[in-house]
Scaffold this motif. Structure first.
Motif, PDB file in Angstrom:
ATOM      1  N   ASP A 141     -54.603-134.087  25.057  1.00 20.87           N
ATOM      2  CA  ASP A 141     -55.347-133.121  25.864  1.00 20.87           C
ATOM      3  C   ASP A 141     -54.567-131.813  25.875  1.00 20.87           C
ATOM      4  OD1 ASP A 141     -57.157-131.899  27.533  1.00 20.87           O
ATOM      5  OD2 ASP A 141     -56.303-132.726  29.369  1.00 20.87           O
ATOM      6  N   GLN A 143     -55.020-127.588  26.583  1.00 20.13           N
ATOM      7  CA  GLN A 143     -55.942-126.617  27.181  1.00 20.13           C
ATOM      8  C   GLN A 143     -55.222-125.316  27.527  1.00 20.13           C
ATOM      9  OE1 GLN A 143     -57.194-127.379  31.283  1.00 20.13           O
ATOM     10  NE2 GLN A 143     -55.883-129.215  31.300  1.00 20.13           N
ATOM     11  N   GLN A 335     -60.280-126.070  25.287  1.00 15.35           N
ATOM     12  CA  GLN A 335     -59.688-127.380  25.497  1.00 15.35           C
ATOM     13  C   GLN A 335     -60.080-128.296  24.343  1.00 15.35           C
ATOM     14  OE1 GLN A 335     -60.883-129.272  29.151  1.00 15.35           O
ATOM     15  NE2 GLN A 335     -59.223-130.779  29.085  1.00 15.35           N
TER      16      GLN A 335
END
Length: 478
Positions: A141, A143, A335
């Motif tokens: 992840d 972002q 993201q």
């Protein structure tokens, strides 16, 4: 469709419920300010006010002016107050920032692996996914986004909080001004006390010389068998008593000098001062003006007035807590689970806009208590303002009366000193011609010394009265 309609109805009922409950604020007892000021001090309508004169003009002694200048720059208590003003100024910035939109940047990176024997892990394992399309494991992840939040100040709660902070800042400035007035007054009274002590020390030294001469004459008379040894010893004791007085005066001089040194923020050292004739100093003529001028001249009255105004605003801020608040939040950025995908637009773009309304429904005890406390503090501020104003008026009235009475007292004491000074010469002459007892001479010398001390003390009180009335009228800070 039915579901959306049900949601809208529930939201409407919730808003109505918050609005209804918010309107149920406690009923509080209010108090109005009473301005207890008479039309004049002594029937005079002259608006000329000595309190508006600059302290550099009011005090003409160059040594005193130099001492005050040093104190205003170096006094520790004054410097502490200046930092409190800086804190109040910073509080304004903090309150201002609360009702302006907040904008920030956020970046993050992480990795997550879901456990197989969990609801999410099991569902992913049983889902049929085409080869090459499986979700990465572990899942990354990454972002980078900008976000903003803004509380819409519907009830002016945040603006009033800033207004209260501004008012308290102005009150702290008025407090600094009041401290300036008191500091100038304290230095001036200590300075005049120092001059009076110098004069009293000089009087003692003059009396020691007079009494020593009288002792020599008595010793000569004893040799001529005109007086006994008792007279010699009584005169000698009188000289020793007067000599001991000078050391008490010297100690008081040291203490007073160090008091001034402390106010000036410096180590113990001699205080430079005028060496002129103390008896020739003339108290300044005072113009008290009108009592209503105290409202703008006295810094402590202005400070109490501003604190009262801030307390009233605090009540409005506390009351706004009963009403719902509206907040808006937004974010925009990119993201992806793989950093190489962040540049793929528009697939990696993210955006959100959320509005929320929050308001109290039940168990508002804390809000009620805050509201009631704010009102109680506002009532306290009313009493404090009335007390400060009443005290200011009484101080001026007392000092005006003090100046008149000291003037009458000094005039009578001058005549007393003149009479006793003449009586010393008369008693000495009568004693030498054996027409007066030596006790009469001793008593006359003692009374004359005390009367001269009292005259100096009264002169010092006169000078200090002009300082005290200047402070009472609010002079020195502007």
């Amino acid at each position: 469709m039915l579901k959306n309609k049900l949601i809208n109805q529930c939201f409407g009922v919730l808003c109505i419920g918050m609005a209804v409950t918010a309107c149920k604020t406690p009923t509080l007892v209010q108090k109005d300010t009473k301005t207890m000021v008479t039309a004049s001090y002594n029937g005079s309508q002259d608006s000329t006010n000595s309190g508006k004169i600059s302290w550099r003009t009011y005090f003409s002694d160059p040594y005193l002016v130099a001492l005050i200048d040093t104190a205003l720059n170096n006094n520790q208590e004054m410097n502490i107050t200046l930092q409190e003003i800086e804190i109040s100024r910073n509080e304004i910035q903090a309150r201002k920032g609360e009702y302006l939109p907040f904008l920030g940047l956020r970046g993050g990176a992480g990795v997550e692996r879901t456990a197989r024997y969990t609801q999410r892990g099991a569902s992913e394992a049983t889902t049929e996914i085409k080869p090459g399309k499986e979700m990465p494991d572990p899942l990354g992840d990454f972002q980078l986004q900008a976000f903003a939040h803004w509380e819409v100040d519907i009830w002016h709660k945040l603006r009033n909080a800033k207004k209260a902070a501004v008012t308290r800042y102005l009150a702290s400035v008025a407090g600094r001004n009041f401290m300036t007035t008191n500091l100038i007054s304290e230095i001036a009274t200590s300075y005049y006390e120092l001059l009076a002590l110098d004069r009293q020390l000089a009087i003692i030294q003059q009396n020691i010389e007079i009494q020593s001469n009288a002792l020599r004459i008595v010793k000569m008379q004893k040799e001529a068998t005109r007086v006994t040894e008792l007279a010699v010893r009584r005169f000698e004791a009188q000289v020793l008593n007067t000599q001991s007085l000078q050391y008490a005066i010297k100690q008081r001089i040291t203490v007073t000098e160090n008091k001034i040194n402390f106010l000036l923020g410096r180590t113990p050292q001699p205080v430079l001062r005028s060496t002129g004739d103390f008896d020739s100093l003339t108290p300044r003529v005072i113009a008290a003006g009108l009592p209503t001028q105290l409202l703008e001249n006295r810094p402590d009255v202005k400070q109490a007035e501003l604190q009262l105004e801030a307390a009233k605003i605090d009540v409005a801020v506390a009351k706004a807590n009963f009403y719902p608040s509206l907040g808006l939040s937004a974010s925009f950025g990119i993201q992806a689970f793989n950093p190489t995908y962040l540049a793929k637009l528009p697939e990696s773009l993210l955006a959100s806009l959320v509005g929320d309304m929050v308001g109290p429904l039940i168990n508002k005890n804390a809000i009620r208590a805050t509201y009631k406390n704010a009102n109680a503090k506002q009532i306290q501020a009313v009493f404090q303002y009335e007390k400060t104003l009443l005290n200011a008026f009484i101080e001026v009235s007392n000092q005006l009366s003090n100046i008149d009475n000291l003037e009458q007292s000094y005039s009578l004491k001058e005549k007393e000193v003149l009479a006793l000074t003449q009586s010393i010469t008369i008693s000495n002459g009568l004693f030498q011609s054996a027409r007066a007892d030596y006790m009469e001479v001793l008593m006359t010398q003692r009374d004359a010394l005390e009367s001269r001390f009292d005259l100096v003390e009264t002169k010092m009180q006169q000078l200090n009265a002009t300082v005290n009335i200047y402070r009472a009228l609010g002079g020195g800070w502007n």
